[in-house]
Scaffold this active site. Structure first.
Site, PDB file in Angstrom:
ATOM      1  N   GLU A 126       0.817  -1.226   0.000  1.00  0.00           N
ATOM      2  CA  GLU A 126       0.000   0.000   0.000  1.00  0.00           C
ATOM      3  C   GLU A 126       0.848   1.273   0.000  1.00  0.00           C
ATOM      4  O   GLU A 126       0.334   2.347  -0.316  1.00  0.00           O
ATOM      5  CB  GLU A 126      -0.963   0.006   1.189  1.00  0.00           C
ATOM      6  CG  GLU A 126      -1.909  -1.170   1.146  1.00  0.00           C
ATOM      7  CD  GLU A 126      -3.177  -1.003   1.968  1.00  0.00           C
ATOM      8  OE1 GLU A 126      -3.485   0.107   2.402  1.00  0.00           O
ATOM      9  OE2 GLU A 126      -3.868  -2.015   2.152  1.00  0.00           O
ATOM     10  N   LYS A 153       2.989   3.707   7.285  1.00  0.00           N
ATOM     11  CA  LYS A 153       3.891   2.593   6.956  1.00  0.00           C
ATOM     12  C   LYS A 153       5.044   3.109   6.091  1.00  0.00           C
ATOM     13  O   LYS A 153       6.202   2.707   6.269  1.00  0.00           O
ATOM     14  CB  LYS A 153       3.136   1.477   6.216  1.00  0.00           C
ATOM     15  CG  LYS A 153       2.164   0.682   7.064  1.00  0.00           C
ATOM     16  CD  LYS A 153       2.821  -0.124   8.185  1.00  0.00           C
ATOM     17  CE  LYS A 153       3.636  -1.302   7.702  1.00  0.00           C
ATOM     18  NZ  LYS A 153       4.145  -2.118   8.831  1.00  0.00           N
TER      19      LYS A 153
HETATM   20  P1  NAD Z   1      -2.718  -7.090  13.017  1.00  0.00           P
HETATM   21  O1  NAD Z   1      -3.432  -5.806  13.204  1.00  0.00           O
HETATM   22  O2  NAD Z   1      -3.490  -8.358  12.950  1.00  0.00           O
HETATM   23  O3  NAD Z   1      -1.643  -7.277  14.180  1.00  0.00           O
HETATM   24  C1  NAD Z   1      -0.847  -6.236  14.658  1.00  0.00           C
HETATM   25  C2  NAD Z   1      -0.222  -6.667  15.984  1.00  0.00           C
HETATM   26  O4  NAD Z   1       0.638  -5.615  16.439  1.00  0.00           O
HETATM   27  C3  NAD Z   1      -1.250  -6.913  17.098  1.00  0.00           C
HETATM   28  O5  NAD Z   1      -0.933  -8.087  17.811  1.00  0.00           O
HETATM   29  C4  NAD Z   1      -1.116  -5.687  17.995  1.00  0.00           C
HETATM   30  O6  NAD Z   1      -1.432  -5.948  19.348  1.00  0.00           O
HETATM   31  C5  NAD Z   1       0.354  -5.343  17.809  1.00  0.00           C
HETATM   32  N1  NAD Z   1       0.641  -3.933  18.062  1.00  0.00           N
HETATM   33  C6  NAD Z   1      -0.026  -2.844  17.582  1.00  0.00           C
HETATM   34  N2  NAD Z   1       0.544  -1.712  18.042  1.00  0.00           N
HETATM   35  C7  NAD Z   1       1.597  -2.090  18.812  1.00  0.00           C
HETATM   36  C8  NAD Z   1       2.572  -1.375  19.556  1.00  0.00           C
HETATM   37  N3  NAD Z   1       2.580  -0.035  19.599  1.00  0.00           N
HETATM   38  N4  NAD Z   1       3.513  -2.082  20.217  1.00  0.00           N
HETATM   39  C9  NAD Z   1       3.513  -3.439  20.196  1.00  0.00           C
HETATM   40  N5  NAD Z   1       2.606  -4.163  19.525  1.00  0.00           N
HETATM   41  C10 NAD Z   1       1.659  -3.497  18.835  1.00  0.00           C
HETATM   42  O7  NAD Z   1      -1.835  -6.884  11.718  1.00  0.00           O
HETATM   43  P2  NAD Z   1      -1.388  -7.932  10.602  1.00  0.00           P
HETATM   44  O8  NAD Z   1      -2.415  -7.988   9.559  1.00  0.00           O
HETATM   45  O9  NAD Z   1      -0.918  -9.165  11.260  1.00  0.00           O
HETATM   46  O10 NAD Z   1      -0.133  -7.156   9.992  1.00  0.00           O
HETATM   47  C11 NAD Z   1       1.163  -7.342  10.529  1.00  0.00           C
HETATM   48  C12 NAD Z   1       2.140  -6.476   9.765  1.00  0.00           C
HETATM   49  O11 NAD Z   1       2.128  -6.840   8.388  1.00  0.00           O
HETATM   50  C13 NAD Z   1       1.821  -4.977   9.815  1.00  0.00           C
HETATM   51  O12 NAD Z   1       3.022  -4.285   9.943  1.00  0.00           O
HETATM   52  C14 NAD Z   1       1.170  -4.702   8.473  1.00  0.00           C
HETATM   53  O13 NAD Z   1       1.397  -3.386   8.070  1.00  0.00           O
HETATM   54  C15 NAD Z   1       1.873  -5.701   7.589  1.00  0.00           C
HETATM   55  N6  NAD Z   1       1.109  -6.182   6.415  1.00  0.00           N
HETATM   56  C16 NAD Z   1      -0.150  -6.696   6.573  1.00  0.00           C
HETATM   57  C17 NAD Z   1      -0.818  -7.196   5.460  1.00  0.00           C
HETATM   58  C18 NAD Z   1      -2.198  -7.807   5.566  1.00  0.00           C
HETATM   59  O14 NAD Z   1      -2.804  -8.121   4.560  1.00  0.00           O
HETATM   60  N7  NAD Z   1      -2.726  -8.026   6.753  1.00  0.00           N
HETATM   61  C19 NAD Z   1      -0.214  -7.143   4.202  1.00  0.00           C
HETATM   62  C20 NAD Z   1       1.066  -6.595   4.086  1.00  0.00           C
HETATM   63  C21 NAD Z   1       1.719  -6.126   5.206  1.00  0.00           C
HETATM   64  O1  TDX Z   2     -16.308  -3.826   4.705  1.00  0.00           O
HETATM   65  C1  TDX Z   2     -15.486  -3.780   3.787  1.00  0.00           C
HETATM   66  N1  TDX Z   2     -15.933  -3.642   2.516  1.00  0.00           N
HETATM   67  C2  TDX Z   2     -15.105  -3.553   1.433  1.00  0.00           C
HETATM   68  O2  TDX Z   2     -15.556  -3.426   0.294  1.00  0.00           O
HETATM   69  C3  TDX Z   2     -14.058  -3.865   4.014  1.00  0.00           C
HETATM   70  C4  TDX Z   2     -13.488  -4.023   5.391  1.00  0.00           C
HETATM   71  C5  TDX Z   2     -13.222  -3.792   2.914  1.00  0.00           C
HETATM   72  N2  TDX Z   2     -13.727  -3.615   1.662  1.00  0.00           N
HETATM   73  C6  TDX Z   2     -12.779  -3.518   0.521  1.00  0.00           C
HETATM   74  C7  TDX Z   2     -11.707  -2.475   0.685  1.00  0.00           C
HETATM   75  C8  TDX Z   2     -10.553  -3.064  -0.073  1.00  0.00           C
HETATM   76  O3  TDX Z   2     -10.661  -2.737  -1.452  1.00  0.00           O
HETATM   77  O4  TDX Z   2     -12.088  -4.768   0.434  1.00  0.00           O
HETATM   78  C9  TDX Z   2     -10.716  -4.574   0.094  1.00  0.00           C
HETATM   79  C10 TDX Z   2      -9.840  -5.163   1.176  1.00  0.00           C
HETATM   80  O5  TDX Z   2     -10.017  -4.384   2.337  1.00  0.00           O
HETATM   81  P1  TDX Z   2      -9.227  -4.675   3.708  1.00  0.00           P
HETATM   82  O6  TDX Z   2      -9.434  -6.087   4.109  1.00  0.00           O
HETATM   83  O7  TDX Z   2      -9.575  -3.593   4.664  1.00  0.00           O
HETATM   84  O8  TDX Z   2      -7.702  -4.584   3.224  1.00  0.00           O
HETATM   85  P2  TDX Z   2      -6.867  -3.408   2.518  1.00  0.00           P
HETATM   86  O9  TDX Z   2      -7.444  -2.077   2.771  1.00  0.00           O
HETATM   87  O10 TDX Z   2      -6.654  -3.815   1.103  1.00  0.00           O
HETATM   88  O11 TDX Z   2      -5.491  -3.530   3.356  1.00  0.00           O
HETATM   89  C11 TDX Z   2      -4.944  -4.830   3.689  1.00  0.00           C
HETATM   90  O12 TDX Z   2      -3.916  -5.190   2.836  1.00  0.00           O
HETATM   91  C12 TDX Z   2      -2.678  -4.533   2.947  1.00  0.00           C
HETATM   92  C13 TDX Z   2      -4.455  -4.865   5.132  1.00  0.00           C
HETATM   93  O13 TDX Z   2      -5.495  -4.479   6.010  1.00  0.00           O
HETATM   94  C14 TDX Z   2      -3.244  -4.001   5.326  1.00  0.00           C
HETATM   95  O14 TDX Z   2      -2.744  -4.119   6.653  1.00  0.00           O
HETATM   96  C15 TDX Z   2      -2.177  -4.439   4.365  1.00  0.00           C
HETATM   97  O15 TDX Z   2      -1.086  -3.578   4.424  1.00  0.00           O
END
Ligand code: NAD
Ligand code: TDX
Length: 340
Positions: A126, A153
């Site tokens: 992102e 980020k």
């Molecule tokens: P998540 O929100 O599920 O988990 C985040 C974790 O970080 C939680 O356990 C929370 O308690 C902890 N946390 C938040 N603030 C904190 C702080 N100040 N100190 C210590 N711990 C803290 O997130 P996720 O989806 O597992 O994402 C993990 C990482 O991967 C993030 O850095 C996110 O940007 C990155 N990422 C996520 C996705 C995705 O699709 N979910 C994709 C690409 C990158």
């Molecule tokens: O209620 C919803 N309706 C909807 O249409 C939600 C929650 C999402 N959406 C759409 C928004 C996005 O186009 O679905 C897509 C995916 O949404 P999210 O699950 O919120 O993900 P996104 O915004 O793409 O970001 C995710 O991918 C990159 C993770 O949350 C991030 O942490 C990661 O960096």
């Protein structure tokens, strides 16, 4: 090797700890997590008693707490800790800057002062902003974040880069596309839709539902980070993605079909402000240089994920506490025509 995993109680972090402890049973893992709404130690029940696993509840922006952990010795840092939900960053940007920018800087400082062998910043596609109909994000695509989440980020990433250039800190940055799989908090699209469809609740789709995300099964993200820790060239950025671009509408109809629920549950609601239209990753660098390949394709991965949520209803029902309900009303109340 002693690995400090921050944010290890979240979705990807907990999957990563389980993965790495299976791959390298003799590694010592310290999981530092402040346990925000997104942190859940239940995910790690199976390793709780393992002598090679320690949990410390602390905020990455808390300098003293971070120092105390580094004083015990740390070889490699993998920074997952973040505020991670775009919609929440629109409601409350400040905590995103505190954790994703300031927290990252505190960790970088400690990593520099205590001389870690590598700092891996787990970032996101992102930070590159949005794509039009063609093209893919490469590691040289300019950063153009559009949400407070992605901007925070990107801020963290730039500090990681600066600590490498200025202080010679050995770093890697990974930028992955959207993950899905077990233990994802039910605010994110896939678990939100599965849990609401199972309860026969309306399914909020932002805008026209044709925004595209590039989906990767969480275990494939973990295996990529494993390779970057062990083989990533110092100072390099690696994009991670599995060439699985899908529209949101496709995701939702796939889930409905799998669950045998009607498409009439779909409700088009007001779009997300600043909603990125399309993400697509070019993973050729990590594929060619580190030999990474995803093991799961989307069709089987989504089925496994749906099955996991069906079998772990207790897990996501428990999460849907008072705080979750408050957020849902704030986020969707007006959009779904419910009183706020
Ligand atoms: P998540 O929100 O599920 O988990 C985040 C974790 O970080 C939680 O356990 C929370 O308690 C902890 N946390 C938040 N603030 C904190 C702080 N100040 N100190 C210590 N711990 C803290 O997130 P996720 O989806 O597992 O994402 C993990 C990482 O991967 C993030 O850095 C996110 O940007 C990155 N990422 C996520 C996705 C995705 O699709 N979910 C994709 C690409 C990158
Ligand atoms: O209620 C919803 N309706 C909807 O249409 C939600 C929650 C999402 N959406 C759409 C928004 C996005 O186009 O679905 C897509 C995916 O949404 P999210 O699950 O919120 O993900 P996104 O915004 O793409 O970001 C995710 O991918 C990159 C993770 O949350 C991030 O942490 C990661 O960096």
């Amino acid at each position: 090797m002693k690995l400090l995993v921050t944010g290890g109680a979240g979705f990807i972090g907990s999957n990563f700890i389980l993965y790495i402890m299976q791959q390298y049973p003799d590694y010592q893992i310290v999981n530092m997590d402040s346990l925000t709404y997104a942190g859940n130690l239940e995910n790690l029940k199976s390793v709780e008693g393992n002598p090679n696993y320690t949990f410390v509840q602390a905020d990455i922006a808390d300098k003293q707490a971070v120092d105390a952990i580094f004083q015990q010795g740390v070889d490699v840092v993998v920074n997952f800790a973040a505020e991670s939900h775009v919609d929440r960053s629109i409601l409350e940007p400040e905590i995103f800057v505190n954790t994703n920018v300031l927290g990252t800087q505190v960790l970088l400082d400690a990593s520099k002062n205590y001389g870690v062998t590598k700092f891996v910043q787990v970032s996101t596609d992102e930070v590159y902003g949005t794509l039009g109909e063609t093209g893919l994000f490469s590691e040289t695509t300019l950063l153009a974040p559009n949400s407070p989440y992605s901007a925070s980020k990107a801020g963290g990433d730039l500090l990681v880069r600066a600590y490498h250039e200025t202080f010679g800190l050995p770093v890697n940055i990974t930028r992955c596309s959207n993950n899905y799989g077990p233990y994802q908090f039910p605010e994110k699209l896939i678990p939100l839709i599965i849990s609401r469809a199972l309860n026969d609740e309306s399914l909020p789709i932002y805008g026209d539902g044709l925004n595209i995300r590039d989906w990767l099964y969480v275990e494939d993200h973990c295996s990529a980070i494993d390779l970057v820790i062990h083989q990533g060239k110092i100072g390099e950025v690696y994009n991670i993605g599995g060439n699985n671009e899908r529209t949101n509408l496709h995701i939702v109809t796939t889930i409905l079909e799998e669950l045998g629920k009607p498409e009439s549950l779909i409700t088009f609601v007001a779009d997300r402000p600043g909603h990125d239209r399309r993400y697509g990753i070019d993973p050729s660098k990590i594929t060619n240089e580190l030999g990474w390949k995803p093991r799961h394709n989307f069709e089987t991965g989504i089925k496994e994920t749906i099955r996991w949520y069906l079998n772990h209803k207790d897990w996501w029902t428990r999460i849907q506490s008072g705080a979750y309900r408050e957020y849902m009303t704030q986020q969707y109340g007006k959009r779904l025509g419910e009183p706020e």
